[in-house]
Design a protein around this motif. Sequence first.
Motif, mmCIF file in Angstrom:
data_model
loop_
_atom_site.group_PDB
_atom_site.id
_atom_site.type_symbol
_atom_site.label_atom_id
_atom_site.label_comp_id
_atom_site.label_asym_id
_atom_site.label_seq_id
_atom_site.Cartn_x
_atom_site.Cartn_y
_atom_site.Cartn_z
ATOM 1 N N THR A 212 0.968 -1.023 -0.018
ATOM 2 C CA THR A 212 -0.129 0.092 -0.191
ATOM 3 C C THR A 212 0.800 1.379 -0.081
ATOM 4 O O THR A 212 1.661 1.254 0.972
ATOM 5 N N VAL A 213 0.639 1.988 -1.106
ATOM 6 C CA VAL A 213 1.271 3.294 -1.270
ATOM 7 C C VAL A 213 0.640 4.549 -0.658
ATOM 8 O O VAL A 213 -0.842 4.358 -0.527
ATOM 9 N N SER A 214 1.064 5.380 0.231
ATOM 10 C CA SER A 214 0.576 6.637 0.855
ATOM 11 C C SER A 214 1.359 7.525 0.851
ATOM 12 O O SER A 214 2.826 7.651 0.618
ATOM 13 N N ARG A 215 0.860 9.060 0.861
ATOM 14 C CA ARG A 215 1.656 10.039 0.727
ATOM 15 C C ARG A 215 0.990 11.058 1.901
ATOM 16 O O ARG A 215 -0.121 11.179 2.189
ATOM 17 N N ASP A 216 1.916 11.772 2.521
ATOM 18 C CA ASP A 216 1.519 12.796 3.448
ATOM 19 C C ASP A 216 2.140 14.250 2.912
ATOM 20 O O ASP A 216 3.665 14.416 2.844
ATOM 21 N N SER A 217 1.326 14.840 2.105
ATOM 22 C CA SER A 217 1.939 16.185 1.385
ATOM 23 C C SER A 217 2.271 16.991 2.429
ATOM 24 O O SER A 217 3.005 18.070 2.117
ATOM 25 N N VAL A 218 1.708 17.216 3.614
ATOM 26 C CA VAL A 218 2.105 18.170 4.539
ATOM 27 C C VAL A 218 3.614 18.223 5.044
ATOM 28 O O VAL A 218 4.418 18.977 5.051
ATOM 29 N N LYS A 219 3.775 16.865 5.435
ATOM 30 C CA LYS A 219 5.068 16.422 5.780
ATOM 31 C C LYS A 219 6.036 16.109 4.639
ATOM 32 O O LYS A 219 7.299 15.876 4.683
ATOM 33 N N ASN A 220 5.466 16.101 3.357
ATOM 34 C CA ASN A 220 6.509 15.950 2.127
ATOM 35 C C ASN A 220 7.026 14.494 2.483
ATOM 36 O O ASN A 220 8.169 14.355 2.273
ATOM 37 N N MET A 221 6.130 13.432 2.622
ATOM 38 C CA MET A 221 6.731 12.116 2.677
ATOM 39 C C MET A 221 6.038 11.287 2.025
ATOM 40 O O MET A 221 4.732 11.472 1.776
#
Length: 120
Positions: free
Chosen positions: A68-77
């Motif tokens: 499962t791929v995920s992204r946290d754009s706030v943390k840029n992760m």
Amino acid sequence: VQLQAYGGGLVQAGGSLRLSCAASGRTFSNYHMGWFRQTSGKEREFVASISWKGISPYYADSVKGRFTVSRDSVKNMLYLQMNSLKFEDTAVYYCALPIAGTTVLGGTYWGQGTQVTVSS
């Protein structure tokens, strides 16, 4: 752009690992960010990617239902949760930005890679 991937390691078949990638610099908000992997003697192959907003994921057939791929754009992760690992998942995993869906671009940046080793 700098990408720092980490979280790899040695795990038994059937186990789990979570990879992380920290991005700094330009964000490329109109493009996907993703994971590729490479084993010795083989070309780098696409694993998974996701959009800037954390939607529209793509997966390689070989990892669907397990990763499962995920992204946290706030943390840029960027993250890759890998479950039910198989021996054939053994590889160096790289994060990449920007990519178009599943495709590397001429201006794609790469992280340094993190080794995942699955023992059978």
